[in-house]
Design an enzyme around this catalytic site. Structure first.
Site, PDB file in Angstrom:
ATOM      1  N   THR A 525       0.832  -1.208   0.000  1.00 34.19           N
ATOM      2  CA  THR A 525       0.000   0.000   0.000  1.00 34.19           C
ATOM      3  C   THR A 525       0.861   1.250   0.000  1.00 34.19           C
ATOM      4  O   THR A 525       0.610   2.209  -0.733  1.00 34.19           O
ATOM      5  CB  THR A 525      -0.940   0.010   1.217  1.00 34.19           C
ATOM      6  OG1 THR A 525      -1.720  -1.181   1.217  1.00 34.19           O
ATOM      7  CG2 THR A 525      -1.867   1.208   1.179  1.00 34.19           C
ATOM      8  N   LYS A 526       1.885   1.243   0.828  1.00 33.03           N
ATOM      9  CA  LYS A 526       2.806   2.378   0.877  1.00 33.03           C
ATOM     10  C   LYS A 526       3.518   2.549  -0.462  1.00 33.03           C
ATOM     11  O   LYS A 526       3.814   3.661  -0.897  1.00 33.03           O
ATOM     12  CB  LYS A 526       3.826   2.130   1.991  1.00 33.03           C
ATOM     13  CG  LYS A 526       4.913   3.180   2.100  1.00 33.03           C
ATOM     14  CD  LYS A 526       5.879   2.836   3.221  1.00 33.03           C
ATOM     15  CE  LYS A 526       7.154   3.637   3.060  1.00 33.03           C
ATOM     16  NZ  LYS A 526       8.350   2.832   3.080  1.00 33.03           N
ATOM     17  N   ASP A 527       3.737   1.426  -1.146  1.00 33.04           N
ATOM     18  CA  ASP A 527       4.450   1.442  -2.416  1.00 33.04           C
ATOM     19  C   ASP A 527       3.556   1.872  -3.576  1.00 33.04           C
ATOM     20  O   ASP A 527       3.957   2.666  -4.421  1.00 33.04           O
ATOM     21  CB  ASP A 527       5.005   0.033  -2.672  1.00 33.04           C
ATOM     22  CG  ASP A 527       5.724  -0.079  -4.007  1.00 33.04           C
ATOM     23  OD1 ASP A 527       6.556   0.793  -4.287  1.00 33.04           O
ATOM     24  OD2 ASP A 527       5.447  -1.027  -4.764  1.00 33.04           O
TER      25      ASP A 527
END
Length: 861
Positions: A525-527
């Site tokens: 998700t952060k990526d």
């Protein structure tokens, strides 16, 4: 109509059992004799009102707070102002606990399992259908659920507070006002935070509270129910539930975990388990006072007492000895005493079958880059140095695979490696001892974080063969962890290479042809943003399932889920129920962490309910084996395009020059390390400058939740849907949504994340010279996403389909609104020059607000 009636009934119960009781008990709390409580209790309602009105009028947090102090107090000194704000924080923290307890007390009234998905209902429905009963028996034989407790730093309640919540919940359920009064006083005087950062062993002890007080009972109760249901239809029963444990074993990015830590935690888990066994055994001994069992009772008393309390006791796996003596007692009771109290013996036998000698399996996890360094270090030493060329690390993946020989060796280490290298070698050696003392299941998985190539797995196997293990007795499961969007794309190719490798294929055969694969929701998700992360994991699961099926491998996905939807949380059981027959789903494994542990598994009742929901999801999904419509070419093409648009929008945002500085200046991101809540650093590069790639996903998500913006849980969704509408594809999007339970779950969880956002709180930033345009960009995407989600789902408001959850969230958000403003006030003041004394006080003020905000969110971080 039935669904509408049930919803109305639940809302009525929530209003009467939760909202009304909370208001009543909160007024009782107001009268308790704490330090300066009268002053605090009198002013706090006025402060709440000032916060709500100030935000509605577009004031900054500093303006709201300064105006409050000028209007309602005579405080002008900075120290007095901060002192009162600290007392507000302490009071609100306890209001959150009180609301938790009131809500948990009504859990059984508010939550009922869908009877049609239960094993009992399914068996009754198919009682005369022998082929279906045979299918159910086969499904149960294949089904498993592993819940893995992890020490991620979002569990802010210390053990002492957890115990108070448990007792307070019981007192509220029983309407015991005297007990509630005493417990609320205890709560007021009990610290909520640590004076220093916990060690990994401290973290393990905190989480072991849940093992001892909830899981030990809840898992056994669920298993008993399964046993009874299957026995009624003469079907073979099977152990379905397993527990896993990461504290003390998860060393990825945690320099404070060493081999000694792992050993200490494994012994602690064993000892706590035997204390639980001994506690149960004492009840058996008190009841079974008949002739014919004296010897077995005496043996059990001796062995259980020694293993529970004698620190010098020689440790080895005695689970078979326990079963043997318990079964002899059971046989005597049935043969000679009409089965009196045999249920007590059966209960303990069931627990020994579930928890063995270890309670929960201790997983080892380390980053692939560290493991590559350890492999390189070992290659420098004889006799291994003769097996590899000096330029091995520069070779291609194919060339490396040809050189990996899996030869057993005992290296003679000529030089001493660094701490990480020494720890890896030592823990590989020590796992064998843990298995000998606690049983093989006590520690049998090694997880490779950031796994990017097949050699990452195969080189780790060599490390085992070079450090005390033999090919014929390699009782270890090697688990790749694929985390980023790119890693997920290449995962199937990596597993194809591994499954085709003769040595690895033989190793899997010795392990029952079973393969665990871990998928990381937080980093993906952060990526890549919310939609791309979920879609990448869906596609990864599909391709990994296909390649595993091709090689006749039984695949278990280990989902690294965090608390909030942006890290894989939300309504988890619905994800498993919606997978479809193309995705391996008979062996469910997931991490349970942070506030999710206390909110979903904090009591025996809630733990039983949530475990049952997951098992029922596995059973329902296994029986239906429906095709997943998202795999139809037209639908897949549509979701591919949407995910790509969402990904582009999120990456563009991440690459915005103000992205990191926005989080640094306006959230408590830089101060999270002062919270003393974790043994792990907030970021991976130690004291270096703040870089997004080094920032842990938990810290990243927590920072956004403090801003009440929850960007990782929605950003890009609105753009993706709007682009499809503009392209004339809206009808297709609606049709896919209506046909796909998986997409519905993604949408519902996105709505949950957005329901915990409130851009009105930071509306003043629209006029900020530095961040005004950036804030407006975030707000616009939020409003667009909200508009498109409501249009797609046909709902009038976010989470309208879950009115009780929506009301619970709204109440919690209202309780902690002053905390959010106090935090932003402190951060706003820290943007200007302060004396050293004032800066320290303001930093502490900002940090202290984090606890209550996350606790109230229950799955915020």
């Amino acid at each position: 109509m039935p669904k509408l009636r049930l919803t109305t009934q639940r809302e009525s119960i929530f209003n009467n059992e939760v909202i009304s009781k909370f208001e009543l008990f909160n007024s009782l709390f107001l009268t308790l004799p704490f330090y300066k409580i009268k002053d605090t209790g009198t002013l706090l309602p006025l402060f709440f009102k000032s916060c709500e009105e100030g935000i509605a009028n577009g004031q900054t947090p500093a303006q709201v707070i300064e105006e409050f102090f000028a209007k309602y107090t005579s405080y002008t000194d900075r120290k007095d102002i901060i002192d009162l704000l600290f007392r507000f924080i302490q009071y609100i923290e306890r209001q959150v606990v009180l609301f938790d307890a009131v809500e948990d007390a009504s859990f059984t009234k508010l939550n009922t399992t869908d009877e049609q998905s239960t094993l009992e209902f399914i068996l009754k429905k198919n009682a005369d259908n022998k082929p279906m009963l045979s299918k159910i028996e086969k499904l149960i034989d294949e089904l498993s659920l592993r819940l893995v407790l992890t020490a991620h730093p979002t569990q802010f309640y210390p053990g002492s507070v957890l115990a108070i919540i448990t007792d307070l919940t019981k007192a509220i359920r029983e309407n015991n006002i005297t007990s509630m009064n005493s417990l609320l006083q205890q709560l007021g005087k009990t610290p909520f935070f640590n004076k220093k950062s916990p060690t990994p062993v401290d973290e393990a002890l905190n989480l072991a509270w849940f093992l001892e007080n909830t899981f030990y009972f809840a898992a056994a109760n669920i298993q008993e129910e399964i046993d009874q249901n299957l026995d009624e239809y003469n079907l073979e029963t099977k152990k379905i539930l397993e527990l896993g444990f990461w504290p003390g074993g998860d060393r990825d990015g945690n320099p404070n975990i060493h081999a000694d830590t792992t050993l200490e935690v494994s012994k602690m888990l064993r000892q706590i388990l035997f204390r639980c066994y001994y506690r149960d055994f004492r009840v058996i001994k008190r009841r079974i006072t008949f002739r014919g069992v004296e010897e077995n009772i005496a043996i059990l008393h001796d062995v259980l007492y020694k293993n529970a309390f004698d620190q010098t006791c020689e440790l080895h796996d005695i689970s078979d000895e326990l079963r043997e003596n318990l079964n002899k007692i059971k046989e005597t009771l049935l043969a000679e005493h009409d089965g009196l109290f045999v249920d007590l013996v059966n209960d303990l036998i069931r627990k020994v079958d579930l928890y063995g000698n270890y309670f929960a399996s201790l997983d080892i996890r380390q980053d692939s880059r560290v493991l590559r360094s350890v492999h390189a270090y070992c290659r420098q030493n004889k006799p291994i140095s003769s097996l590899y060329p000096a330029d091995y690390d520069e070779l291609s993946e194919g060339e490396k695979l040809k050189l990996i020989s899996f030869k057993e060796a005992t290296p003679v280490y000529a030089t001493e490696g660094d701490d990480l290298i020494k720890d890896t070698i030592q823990v590989i050696n020590e796992i064998k001892g843990i298995q000998r003392r606690n049983g093989e299941k006590a520690c049998h998985r090694f997880i490779i974080s950031n796994c990017q190539q097949a050699s990452d797995i195969l080189q780790l196997i060599e490390l085992f063969l070079w450090n005390g293990w033999s090919k014929d007795a390699l009782t270890i499961d090697f688990v790749p962890l694929f985390e980023t969007v790119n890693d997920l794309k290449g995962a199937a190719d990596i597993m194809e290479t591994l499954y085709s490798n003769p040595f690895y294929k033989a190793h899997l055969a010795s392990r029952g042809n079973k393969q665990d694969i871990m998928l990381g929701y937080s980093d993906s998700t952060k990526d890549g943003g919310y939609l791309m992360a979920n879609w990448s994991i869906f596609n990864g699961k599909t391709t990994l399932s296909a390649v595993s099926k091709k090689h006749n491998i039984q695949l278990a996905f280990f989902d690294g889920r965090g608390g909030p939807p942006s890290r894989g949380g939300g309504k988890t059981h619905r994800f498993y129920a919606s997978m479809g027959k193309e995705i391996a789903n008979k062996n469910m494994q997931l991490t349970v962490q942070g506030q999710t542990i206390s909110s979903q598994y904090g009591s025996i009742e809630s733990a039983e309910f949530n475990i049952e929901q997951l098992i029922n999801a596995g059973i329902s999904s296994g029986l239906k084996e429906k095709h997943n419509v998202l795999l139809d070419p037209e639908n897949k093409s549509l979701l591919d395009a949407m995910a790509e648009d969402g990904y582009k929008a999120f990456v563009d945002l991440r690459e915005h020059p103000l992205f990191v500085s926005y989080l640094e200046k306006l959230s408590p991101l830089k101060l999270l390390s002062q919270a003393n809540i974790s043994s792990r650093p907030v970021k991976r590069n130690g004291g270096g400058a703040m870089k997004l790639e080094d920032l842990r996903a938990i810290s990243f998500v927590t920072a956004w939740s403090m801003l009440k913006q929850n960007v990782p849980g929605f950003y890009g969704m609105g753009t993706a849907m709007k682009n499809q509408e503009s392209a004339g594809n809206w009808d297709k999007v609606v049709r896919v949504y209506e046909d796909s339970d998986y997409l519905k779950t993604i949408v519902d969880n996105c709505m949950m994340s957005m329901s915990k956002s409130d851009f009105v709180i930071t509306a003043h930033l629209a006029n900020d010279k530095e961040f005004g345009t950036f804030w407006t960009q975030l707000r616009d995407e939020f409003e667009l996403t909200k508009e498109m989600l409501l249009k797609l789902s046909g709902q009038e408001t976010l989470m309208a389909n879950y009115p009780v959850d929506k009301k619970s969230i709204a109440t919690r958000e209202k309780i902690i609104l002053p905390l959010v403003l106090i935090q932003h006030f402190a951060l706003e003041k820290l943007q200007h020059d302060q004396s050293e004394k004032d800066q320290t006080a303001l930093e502490k003020l900002a940090v202290r607000t984090v606890f209550g905000i996350v606790n109230a969110g229950r799955n915020l971080a």
